[in-house]
Scaffold this active site. Structure first.
Site, short mmCIF file in Angstrom:
data_model
loop_
_atom_site.label_atom_id
_atom_site.label_comp_id
_atom_site.label_asym_id
_atom_site.label_seq_id
_atom_site.Cartn_x
_atom_site.Cartn_y
_atom_site.Cartn_z
N ASP A 25 33.55 32.00 34.30
CA ASP A 25 34.72 31.11 34.22
C ASP A 25 34.65 30.20 32.99
O ASP A 25 33.57 29.81 32.56
CB ASP A 25 34.79 30.26 35.50
CG ASP A 25 36.16 29.66 35.69
OD1 ASP A 25 37.10 30.02 34.96
OD2 ASP A 25 36.29 28.81 36.58
N ARG A 38 43.77 32.14 24.16
CA ARG A 38 42.89 32.35 25.32
C ARG A 38 42.12 33.67 25.21
O ARG A 38 40.98 33.78 25.64
CB ARG A 38 43.73 32.34 26.61
CG ARG A 38 44.34 30.99 26.95
CD ARG A 38 45.21 31.10 28.20
NE ARG A 38 44.46 31.64 29.34
CZ ARG A 38 43.66 30.92 30.11
NH1 ARG A 38 43.52 29.63 29.90
NH2 ARG A 38 43.03 31.49 31.11
N ASN A 73 44.27 37.68 39.35
CA ASN A 73 44.42 37.50 37.90
C ASN A 73 45.62 38.25 37.30
O ASN A 73 46.00 38.00 36.14
CB ASN A 73 43.14 37.90 37.16
CG ASN A 73 42.03 36.87 37.28
OD1 ASN A 73 40.84 37.19 37.21
ND2 ASN A 73 42.39 35.61 37.47
N ARG A 193 28.24 29.65 38.99
CA ARG A 193 29.61 29.45 38.49
C ARG A 193 29.59 28.41 37.38
O ARG A 193 29.35 27.22 37.63
CB ARG A 193 30.56 29.00 39.60
CG ARG A 193 31.98 28.87 39.04
CD ARG A 193 33.06 28.80 40.06
NE ARG A 193 34.34 29.01 39.42
CZ ARG A 193 35.46 29.33 40.04
NH1 ARG A 193 35.47 29.49 41.34
NH2 ARG A 193 36.58 29.50 39.37
N ARG A 199 34.09 26.13 43.33
CA ARG A 199 34.81 26.93 44.33
C ARG A 199 34.20 28.32 44.38
O ARG A 199 33.59 28.77 43.41
CB ARG A 199 36.27 27.15 43.89
CG ARG A 199 37.18 25.99 43.95
CD ARG A 199 38.62 26.49 43.72
NE ARG A 199 38.86 26.80 42.32
CZ ARG A 199 39.19 25.89 41.41
NH1 ARG A 199 39.33 24.63 41.77
NH2 ARG A 199 39.41 26.25 40.16
C1 FPP Z 1 37.82 33.40 33.72
O1 FPP Z 1 38.02 32.40 32.75
C2 FPP Z 1 37.68 34.68 33.06
C3 FPP Z 1 38.48 35.78 33.29
C4 FPP Z 1 39.57 35.81 34.26
C5 FPP Z 1 38.28 37.03 32.52
C6 FPP Z 1 36.84 37.43 32.31
C7 FPP Z 1 36.80 38.53 31.35
C8 FPP Z 1 35.86 38.70 30.40
C9 FPP Z 1 34.67 37.84 30.24
C10 FPP Z 1 36.02 39.78 29.37
C11 FPP Z 1 35.66 41.14 29.73
C12 FPP Z 1 34.35 41.29 30.41
C13 FPP Z 1 33.50 42.30 30.22
C14 FPP Z 1 32.32 42.39 31.11
C15 FPP Z 1 33.64 43.33 29.18
P1 FPP Z 1 39.45 31.69 32.66
O2 FPP Z 1 40.33 32.52 31.78
O3 FPP Z 1 39.98 31.47 34.05
O4 FPP Z 1 39.08 30.33 31.98
P2 FPP Z 1 39.81 28.93 32.19
O5 FPP Z 1 39.56 28.51 33.62
O6 FPP Z 1 39.12 28.05 31.21
O7 FPP Z 1 41.26 29.13 31.87
#
Ligand code: FPP
Length: 247
Positions: A25, A38, A73, A193, A199
């Site tokens: 996260d 982002r 998501n 986390r 959470r």
């Molecule tokens: C949560 O951060 C992250 C995600 C929903 C996407 C995770 C995806 C990757 C790390 C890329 C692909 C992974 C691999 C293993 C190739 P957020 O976007 O919710 O962050 P925020 O809370 O700061 O908005």
């Protein structure tokens, strides 16, 4: 005990968890703080995953499970979802080329029904390559939701009952575990986390019954080996009783 013990000769011996799970996260905030889109945060986050997986393998962790894309998501913009899916594709292509060399097993866990045929074909390929190895295993949860996983398992058991293969009173916790996407994996001892959120967010609901949680304010793209060491040290200070009493 894993290699972590050897790396910290001056410290008290540490137990390395067999299975670590991470909610990756904070990618969006990491990018916004830098004036970047982002999607740049997700690209940085996928590099962090690579680095942490390499480190986990080096210190003797057997399984690393990361939450990469939840059943919720899909609510994000088409642009962001598309960029994350492209990162998965890129990662899987690279993994197919390197897994044999690294002897890494790679599994994608989740509901694959909404995943593109191209991505599914890559997943089938990494599954096939994984059958040749029995070392470190990385699991990437995509279109994964803990409740969805439990409903999926309940439906599978109900179907078996309906076909006469078994009856409802035969169901045990172990049988149910074997119907989850994580069938065959030990439960994670440690769930991390980053990003300051405290959470569970629908991650490994069944499997986390006795997991230790570790929360840190560090954003996922900034998470590094030292942070993982801190999480493992915190885990070692916990008094795990599994419902029993202190000896
Ligand atoms: C949560 O951060 C992250 C995600 C929903 C996407 C995770 C995806 C990757 C790390 C890329 C692909 C992974 C691999 C293993 C190739 P957020 O976007 O919710 O962050 P925020 O809370 O700061 O908005």
């Amino acid at each position: 005990m894993g290699m972590f013990k050897n790396k910290t000769k001056t410290c008290k011996a540490q137990t390395v968890p067999r299975h670590i799970a991470i909610i990756m996260d904070g990618n969006g905030r990491w990018a916004t703080k830098r004036g970047l889109p982002r999607t740049a945060g997700h690209a940085a986050g996928s590099e962090t995953f690579r680095r942490i997986a390499t480190y986990c393998r080096a210190i003797g962790v057997e399984y690393l499970t990361v939450y990469a894309f939840s059943t919720e998501n899909w609510k994000r913009s088409a642009e962001e979802v598309g960029a994350i899916m492209q990162l998965f594709e890129k990662y899987l292509h690279e993994a197919i080329d390197t897994m044999a060399n690294d002897h890494i097993r790679l599994k994608i866990l989740g509901d694959m029904s909404r995943i593109s045929p191209e991505l599914r074909a890559l997943i089938a390929k990494t599954d096939e390559i994984s059958t040749h190895y029995d070392g470190f295993q990385a699991n990437i949860c995509i279109n994964y939701g803990g409740r969805d996983e439990i409903v999926h398992a309940a439906k599978a058991f109900a179907a078996r009952c309906a076909s006469g293969e078994c009856s409802p009173d035969e169901l045990t916790e172990d049988m149910f575990s074997d119907l989850l996407y994580t069938a065959g994996l030990p439960d994670p001892e440690l769930i991390i986390r980053p990003s300051g959120e405290v959470r569970v967010s629908n991650f490994l609901l069944w499997q986390s019954a006795y997991s230790e949680y570790y929360f840190t304010d560090v954003l996922w793209p900034d998470f590094d080996e030292k942070e993982l060491d801190r999480a493992i040290s915190a885990f070692n200070r916990r008094d795990r009783r599994f419902g029993g009493v202190k000896k």
